[in-house]
Scaffold this active site. Structure first.
Site, PDB file in Angstrom:
ATOM      1  CB  THR A  90      -0.925   0.010   1.239  1.00 58.09           C
ATOM      2  OG1 THR A  90      -0.122  -0.240   2.420  1.00 58.09           O
ATOM      3  CG2 THR A  90      -2.012  -1.026   1.158  1.00 58.09           C
ATOM      4  CB  ALA A 163      10.344  -3.959  13.848  1.00 62.67           C
ATOM      5  CB  CYS A 275       6.164   1.114   8.005  1.00 65.22           C
ATOM      6  SG  CYS A 275       5.931  -0.542   7.363  1.00 65.22           S
ATOM      7  CE  LYS A 278       3.431   1.674   3.557  1.00 59.89           C
ATOM      8  NZ  LYS A 278       2.162   1.245   4.173  1.00 59.89           N
ATOM      9  CG  PHE A 337      15.040   0.488   6.850  1.00 61.91           C
ATOM     10  CD1 PHE A 337      14.795  -0.740   6.256  1.00 61.91           C
ATOM     11  CD2 PHE A 337      14.371   0.808   8.012  1.00 61.91           C
ATOM     12  CE1 PHE A 337      13.897  -1.642   6.826  1.00 61.91           C
ATOM     13  CE2 PHE A 337      13.463  -0.087   8.592  1.00 61.91           C
ATOM     14  CZ  PHE A 337      13.231  -1.314   7.991  1.00 61.91           C
ATOM     15  NE  ARG A 440      21.372   4.342  11.432  1.00 62.24           N
ATOM     16  CZ  ARG A 440      20.088   4.003  11.420  1.00 62.24           C
ATOM     17  NH1 ARG A 440      19.434   3.876  12.548  1.00 62.24           N
ATOM     18  NH2 ARG A 440      19.463   3.807  10.287  1.00 62.24           N
TER      19      ARG A 440
HETATM   20  P1  NAD Z   1       5.998  -5.892  -0.328  1.00 59.15           P
HETATM   21  O1  NAD Z   1       6.006  -4.882  -1.405  1.00 59.15           O
HETATM   22  O2  NAD Z   1       7.276  -6.495   0.151  1.00 59.15           O
HETATM   23  O3  NAD Z   1       5.066  -7.135  -0.789  1.00 59.15           O
HETATM   24  C1  NAD Z   1       3.800  -6.991  -1.336  1.00 59.15           C
HETATM   25  C2  NAD Z   1       3.587  -8.125  -2.345  1.00 59.15           C
HETATM   26  O4  NAD Z   1       2.210  -8.140  -2.757  1.00 59.15           O
HETATM   27  C3  NAD Z   1       4.407  -8.000  -3.637  1.00 59.15           C
HETATM   28  O5  NAD Z   1       5.250  -9.140  -3.756  1.00 59.15           O
HETATM   29  C4  NAD Z   1       3.334  -7.966  -4.760  1.00 59.15           C
HETATM   30  O6  NAD Z   1       3.735  -8.648  -5.921  1.00 59.15           O
HETATM   31  C5  NAD Z   1       2.179  -8.657  -4.086  1.00 59.15           C
HETATM   32  N1  NAD Z   1       0.850  -8.386  -4.656  1.00 59.15           N
HETATM   33  C6  NAD Z   1       0.300  -7.213  -5.072  1.00 59.15           C
HETATM   34  N2  NAD Z   1      -0.962  -7.413  -5.501  1.00 59.15           N
HETATM   35  C7  NAD Z   1      -1.234  -8.738  -5.349  1.00 59.15           C
HETATM   36  C8  NAD Z   1      -2.380  -9.555  -5.607  1.00 59.15           C
HETATM   37  N3  NAD Z   1      -3.525  -9.060  -6.076  1.00 59.15           N
HETATM   38  N4  NAD Z   1      -2.290 -10.878  -5.330  1.00 59.15           N
HETATM   39  C9  NAD Z   1      -1.152 -11.406  -4.828  1.00 59.15           C
HETATM   40  N5  NAD Z   1      -0.043 -10.679  -4.555  1.00 59.15           N
HETATM   41  C10 NAD Z   1      -0.095  -9.366  -4.828  1.00 59.15           C
HETATM   42  O7  NAD Z   1       5.198  -5.232   0.873  1.00 59.15           O
HETATM   43  P2  NAD Z   1       5.373  -5.533   2.458  1.00 59.15           P
HETATM   44  O8  NAD Z   1       6.541  -4.812   3.012  1.00 59.15           O
HETATM   45  O9  NAD Z   1       5.234  -7.006   2.680  1.00 59.15           O
HETATM   46  O10 NAD Z   1       4.070  -4.773   3.015  1.00 59.15           O
HETATM   47  C11 NAD Z   1       2.783  -5.282   2.787  1.00 59.15           C
HETATM   48  C12 NAD Z   1       1.810  -4.482   3.648  1.00 59.15           C
HETATM   49  O11 NAD Z   1       2.129  -4.677   5.027  1.00 59.15           O
HETATM   50  C13 NAD Z   1       1.866  -2.968   3.422  1.00 59.15           C
HETATM   51  O12 NAD Z   1       0.560  -2.441   3.558  1.00 59.15           O
HETATM   52  C14 NAD Z   1       2.738  -2.476   4.549  1.00 59.15           C
HETATM   53  O13 NAD Z   1       2.443  -1.148   4.920  1.00 59.15           O
HETATM   54  C15 NAD Z   1       2.346  -3.419   5.668  1.00 59.15           C
HETATM   55  N6  NAD Z   1       3.388  -3.600   6.710  1.00 59.15           N
HETATM   56  C16 NAD Z   1       4.701  -3.742   6.350  1.00 59.15           C
HETATM   57  C17 NAD Z   1       5.664  -3.957   7.340  1.00 59.15           C
HETATM   58  C18 NAD Z   1       7.110  -4.122   6.974  1.00 59.15           C
HETATM   59  O14 NAD Z   1       7.923  -4.164   7.894  1.00 59.15           O
HETATM   60  N7  NAD Z   1       7.492  -4.208   5.722  1.00 59.15           N
HETATM   61  C19 NAD Z   1       5.277  -4.056   8.670  1.00 59.15           C
HETATM   62  C20 NAD Z   1       3.933  -3.930   8.994  1.00 59.15           C
HETATM   63  C21 NAD Z   1       2.995  -3.709   7.997  1.00 59.15           C
HETATM   64  C1  UDX Z   2       8.255  -0.192  12.008  1.00 56.52           C
HETATM   65  C2  UDX Z   2       7.529  -0.466  13.332  1.00 56.52           C
HETATM   66  O1  UDX Z   2       8.487  -0.525  14.394  1.00 56.52           O
HETATM   67  C3  UDX Z   2       6.756  -1.769  13.248  1.00 56.52           C
HETATM   68  O2  UDX Z   2       5.999  -1.980  14.440  1.00 56.52           O
HETATM   69  C4  UDX Z   2       5.819  -1.712  12.049  1.00 56.52           C
HETATM   70  O3  UDX Z   2       5.102  -2.923  11.916  1.00 56.52           O
HETATM   71  C5  UDX Z   2       6.586  -1.423  10.780  1.00 56.52           C
HETATM   72  O4  UDX Z   2       7.329  -0.186  10.933  1.00 56.52           O
HETATM   73  P1  UDX Z   2      10.481  -1.083  10.880  1.00 56.52           P
HETATM   74  O5  UDX Z   2      10.320   0.105  10.002  1.00 56.52           O
HETATM   75  O6  UDX Z   2      10.676  -2.413  10.255  1.00 56.52           O
HETATM   76  O7  UDX Z   2       9.211  -1.227  11.842  1.00 56.52           O
HETATM   77  O8  UDX Z   2      11.733  -0.854  11.869  1.00 56.52           O
HETATM   78  P2  UDX Z   2      11.949   0.045  13.170  1.00 56.52           P
HETATM   79  O9  UDX Z   2      12.720  -0.733  14.132  1.00 56.52           O
HETATM   80  O10 UDX Z   2      10.689   0.650  13.650  1.00 56.52           O
HETATM   81  O11 UDX Z   2      12.915   1.193  12.617  1.00 56.52           O
HETATM   82  C6  UDX Z   2      12.459   2.176  11.701  1.00 56.52           C
HETATM   83  C7  UDX Z   2      13.553   3.199  11.472  1.00 56.52           C
HETATM   84  O12 UDX Z   2      13.754   3.993  12.642  1.00 56.52           O
HETATM   85  C8  UDX Z   2      14.929   2.598  11.147  1.00 56.52           C
HETATM   86  O13 UDX Z   2      15.560   3.373  10.158  1.00 56.52           O
HETATM   87  C9  UDX Z   2      15.660   2.692  12.458  1.00 56.52           C
HETATM   88  O14 UDX Z   2      17.057   2.723  12.303  1.00 56.52           O
HETATM   89  C10 UDX Z   2      15.127   4.007  12.996  1.00 56.52           C
HETATM   90  N1  UDX Z   2      15.235   4.136  14.464  1.00 56.52           N
HETATM   91  C11 UDX Z   2      14.581   3.263  15.266  1.00 56.52           C
HETATM   92  C12 UDX Z   2      15.966   5.187  15.000  1.00 56.52           C
HETATM   93  O15 UDX Z   2      16.546   5.991  14.274  1.00 56.52           O
HETATM   94  N2  UDX Z   2      16.022   5.313  16.356  1.00 56.52           N
HETATM   95  C13 UDX Z   2      15.369   4.457  17.203  1.00 56.52           C
HETATM   96  O16 UDX Z   2      15.472   4.646  18.431  1.00 56.52           O
HETATM   97  C14 UDX Z   2      14.627   3.398  16.639  1.00 56.52           C
END
Ligand code: NAD
Ligand code: UDX
Length: 462
Positions: A90, A163, A275, A278, A337, A440
């Site tokens: 998303t 995370a 995340c 966005k 990141f 860092r």
């Molecule tokens: P990502 O881009 O890694 O993966 C998404 C996948 O969905 C892609 O591989 C894409 O090909 C697939 N896709 C798209 N449309 C599809 C369909 N109709 N059927 C099947 N597959 C399809 O994304 P992500 O990082 O896994 O994030 C997914 C969601 O989870 C987002 O909304 C994000 O905000 C949320 N989220 C992400 C994190 C994180 O740490 N990355 C943590 C919590 C929540």
């Molecule tokens: C975040 C949320 O923590 C998680 O709960 C959610 O599901 C997805 O978004 P993520 O982005 O994977 O997770 O990692 P996170 O550990 O939150 O770090 C995000 C960014 O903040 C990184 O660049 C990290 O280095 C930075 N960070 C984190 C800092 O700069 N200082 C801190 O004290 C903590």
């Protein structure tokens, strides 16, 4: 409803690890992760998973082929599932109404249309993706308008809080599981069915149930609060540098107050990841849409401060290197990141490298997990001229190669291996004065200084 078969649409950073954990903890449930990205699915089925997470290989290996499957046959996976997680991307919308703010919901909509087309009987649809509040209404409406006569659905919200870098830990012992559902008898049954899945390994008192809108909104709010803490401490890091205070000492001093708590108070060159930015933009757009400009203005500051933190770091480098970095080699240690992931989305390194390249510096990047193609692609997407990338970027296979002949090194990701570098080897390879910019606060400052380096550390006054 007894769940025997689960499908997840989206085999990304969330879908893959989350479903692997469910399959590992629930051997009686068949779990299929479906995605149309053929390469990604092939990687999930190989020994080289598309996502690097400590401990993930073991979890996947324990269940794959038994009750965990990765497939590109999305329709078959939907058809055989009792419960379908929607875990598609998303991203922030880059065009049209709400560009730069709103969430792009096209993948959510395409998933809903596919589910409607294929489904028969009753299915529970679970929003795992992070979405704007009220998206469940849109999903329900698409399902109702496009499904067969014998198909019925319940829609739940179950946002993911893992995370990256600690996904396996977070999934096996989550602080909480959040499930939102409709307050109808059918809705309550669907919530209970999903609660029963998680209850295979998560204590019931950690499973919170709410109405749909509270659950959808809580995910955006959780990320906004976490990011806000980082921007707060980063704003103070600038004041520490100006006054001679030490931001780590300030963090420790305030973090011991149990009302504040110690986590997420580590100053940095800026938060990254797919995340935080966005989801705050999404929240800001929601506030604007609901006629709350003051609330929107409050939250957008978290992002503005983060952007400022990255640009002031670059400015510090340029000013320290006698106001010009043109043609100077600068070693960049870390492109992910955060540590323990190969993900580079919104990494602070991208902005820092982009700005240094625009100053015509020669950039030498080393990251233990990020491949060269991703680094180049990220910089192209960040708007760096591809010609400049060809002539001014080198990707190195060790920190020592990156630092060889460099005027400065900048540590941008907190990889553990950067804490124990051979300082004599680094120093000998670099031009003098040998400058270090620690974004860092992880490098051994005293030892660096003792070896002759000129050191700047984020949030540390002189
Ligand atoms: P990502 O881009 O890694 O993966 C998404 C996948 O969905 C892609 O591989 C894409 O090909 C697939 N896709 C798209 N449309 C599809 C369909 N109709 N059927 C099947 N597959 C399809 O994304 P992500 O990082 O896994 O994030 C997914 C969601 O989870 C987002 O909304 C994000 O905000 C949320 N989220 C992400 C994190 C994180 O740490 N990355 C943590 C919590 C929540
Ligand atoms: C975040 C949320 O923590 C998680 O709960 C959610 O599901 C997805 O978004 P993520 O982005 O994977 O997770 O990692 P996170 O550990 O939150 O770090 C995000 C960014 O903040 C990184 O660049 C990290 O280095 C930075 N960070 C984190 C800092 O700069 N200082 C801190 O004290 C903590």
């Amino acid at each position: 409803m007894n769940i025997k078969s689960i499908c997840c649409l989206g085999a990304g950073y969330v879908g893959g690890p989350t479903m692997a954990m469910i399959a590992a903890k629930c051997p009686h449930i068949q779990v299929t992760v479906a995605d149309f990205n053929v390469q990604r699915i092939a990687a999930w089925n190989s020994d080289s998973l598309p996502v690097y997470e400590p401990g993930l290989d073991e979890v996947v290996r324990s269940a794959r082929g038994r009750n965990l499957h990765f497939s590109t046959d999305i329709k078959a996976a939907i058809a055989s599932a009792d419960l379908i997680f929607v875990s598609v991307g998303t991203p922030t919308k880059s065009y049209g109404i709400g560009a730069g703010r709103a969430a792009d919901l096209r993948y959510i909509e395409s998933a809903a249309r596919l589910i409607a087309e294929v489904s028969q009987g009753h299915k529970i649809i679970v929003e795992k993706s992070t979405i704007p509040v009220k998206t469940a209404t849109a999903i329900k409406s698409i399902l109702a308008a496009n499904s067969r006569a014998d198909a019925t659905f319940d829609v739940l919200s179950n946002p993911e809080f893992l995370a990256e870098g600690t996904a396996v830990e977070d999934l096996s012992a989550p602080d909480r599981i959040l499930i939102g559902g409709e307050t109808t008898p059918g809705g309550a049954d669907a919530v209970e069915a999903l609660v029963s899945v998680y209850a295979n390994w998560v204590p019931r008192e950690r499973i919170i149930t709410t109405n749909l809108w509270s659950s959808e909104l809580s995910k955006l709010v959780a990320n906004a609060f976490l990011a806000q803490r980082i921007s707060s401490i980063n704003s103070i890091s600038a004041l520490c540098e100006a006054t001679g205070a030490d931001v780590d000492e300030v963090s420790r001093a305030i973090g011991t107050d149990s009302r504040i708590g110690p986590k997420f108070l580590k100053a940095s060159v800026g938060f990254g990841g797919s995340c935080f930015q966005k989801d705050i933009l999404n929240l800001v757009y929601l506030c604007e849409s609901f006629g709350l400009p003051e609330v929107a203005a409050y939250w957008i500051k978290v992002i503005e401060l983060n952007d400022w933190q990255k640009s002031r770091f670059v400015e510090k480098i340029v000013r320290t290197l006698y106001n010009t970095v043109t043609g100077k080699r600068i070693a960049i240690l870390g492109f992910a990141f955060k540590k323990d992931t190969n993900d580079t989305r919104e990494s602070a390194s991208i902005a820092v490298c982009r700005d240094l390249l625009r100053e015509r510096a020669q950039i030498a990047v080393y990251d233990p997990r990020v491949d060269a193609d991703s680094i180049r692609q990220d910089l192209v997407e960040a708007g760096v001229d591809p010609e400049l990338i060809n002539t001014h970027l080198q990707i190195c296979d060790s920190p020592y190669t990156a630092c060889q002949g460099a005027h400065a090194l900048a540590a941008l990701t907190e990889w553990e291996e950067f804490r124990n570098l051979d300082l004599i080897r680094l120093y000998d390879g670099m031009l003098k004065p040998a400058f270090v910019f620690d974004g860092r606060a992880i490098l051994p400052t005293a030892a660096l200084k003792a070896h002759g380096f000129e050191v700047f550390v984020i949030g540390k006054g002189v």
